[in-house]
Motif scaffolding. Structure first.
Motif, PDB file in Angstrom:
ATOM      1  N   ASP A 286       0.831  -1.192   0.000  1.00  0.00           N
ATOM      2  CA  ASP A 286       0.000   0.000   0.000  1.00  0.00           C
ATOM      3  C   ASP A 286       0.875   1.256   0.000  1.00  0.00           C
ATOM      4  O   ASP A 286       2.107   1.170   0.021  1.00  0.00           O
TER       5      ASP A 286
ATOM      6  N   THR B 277      -1.075   2.066  -5.853  1.00  0.00           N
ATOM      7  CA  THR B 277      -1.245   2.707  -4.545  1.00  0.00           C
ATOM      8  C   THR B 277      -2.045   4.001  -4.666  1.00  0.00           C
ATOM      9  O   THR B 277      -2.879   4.304  -3.803  1.00  0.00           O
TER      10      THR B 277
ATOM     11  N   GLU C 285      -5.748   3.202  -5.329  1.00  0.00           N
ATOM     12  CA  GLU C 285      -6.377   2.704  -4.104  1.00  0.00           C
ATOM     13  C   GLU C 285      -6.741   3.861  -3.169  1.00  0.00           C
ATOM     14  O   GLU C 285      -7.739   3.805  -2.459  1.00  0.00           O
TER      15      GLU C 285
END
Length: 218
Positions: free
Chosen positions: A2, A76, A79
């Motif tokens: 992440d 990332t 997201e």
């Protein structure tokens, strides 16, 4: 991986890198969103390093090459702006659900504000203030955003009109747009052809166009 893990990796590895490599890592750390959708050539030119240097930095970080690092950056970033991903993280968080949602939305607002420059905000205000008419265009859920925009502009005394899918097509609704008018369009992926073509009609008629989207791909 992440965004937090990638940031920690960049910070940890940057301290051990030679000067040029460290400069690349620091750039990636400070400009993750921008770097995720720029070409390797653009970044190399801006930093005045070779493309090979970017590949070496990616390998120092544990990636097979720069393409894999860029794919990780994109993943990332997407997201971070994907509502479903935000909600999933909130559900799985050890914090209370309301606190998790609050933190996620607060971070999203901070990220948005960080990307808005005072100059761009002032320019938006000047364009809107000088408009004869303002047409707010939206499609699907985006029309709700534009409905709120139209209401706010009307409250402030602007001549604002809402254009959305209904009895008339968007093409028909923008036929009267002329020079001196402003079109504000909110469009989310996937992009509707009718919206795109309507904005093109307004642009050809001389209107200024302001676009809003939530996608880094835009």
């Amino acid at each position: 991986m992440d965004s937090t893990q990638l940031q920690n990796l960049l910070m940890e590895k940057a301290h051990t890198m030679p000067n040029k490599a460290r400069r690349v890592a620091e750039y990636l750390l400070a400009n993750m969103r921008e770097a995720s959708f720029r070409s390797i050539g653009d970044i190399a030119d801006e930093l005045k390093v070779s493309k090979a240097q970017l590949v070496r930095v990616a390998q120092m970080l544990g990636f097979s090459g720069y393409a894999e690092l860029k794919a990780c950056l994109q993943k990332t970033i997407l997201e971070q702006i994907n509502p479903a991903a935000l909600l999933a993280r909130a559900v799985n968080s050890s914090d209370s659900f309301p606190d998790s949602v609050f933190k996620a939305e607060h971070a999203n607002l901070d990220d948005t504000m960080a990307q808005l420059s005072p100059e761009e905000t002032d320019r938006f205000n000047e364009i809107v203030k000088g408009a004869n008419n303002i047409y707010c265009i939206g499609w699907g859920i985006s029309s709700l955003v534009m409905e709120l925009m139209q209401i706010r502009l009307t409250i402030m005394g602007c001549r604002a009109f809402l254009c959305r899918r209904g009895g008339l097509s968007l093409w028909e609704q923008v036929r009267g747009v002329r020079e001196g008018d402003v079109v504000i369009v909110c469009e989310l992926p996937s992009y509707a052809v009718e919206v795109t073509e309507s904005v093109e009609i307004a642009h050809r008629n001389g209107a200024k166009v302001i676009t809003m989207t939530d996608s880094a791909f835009a």
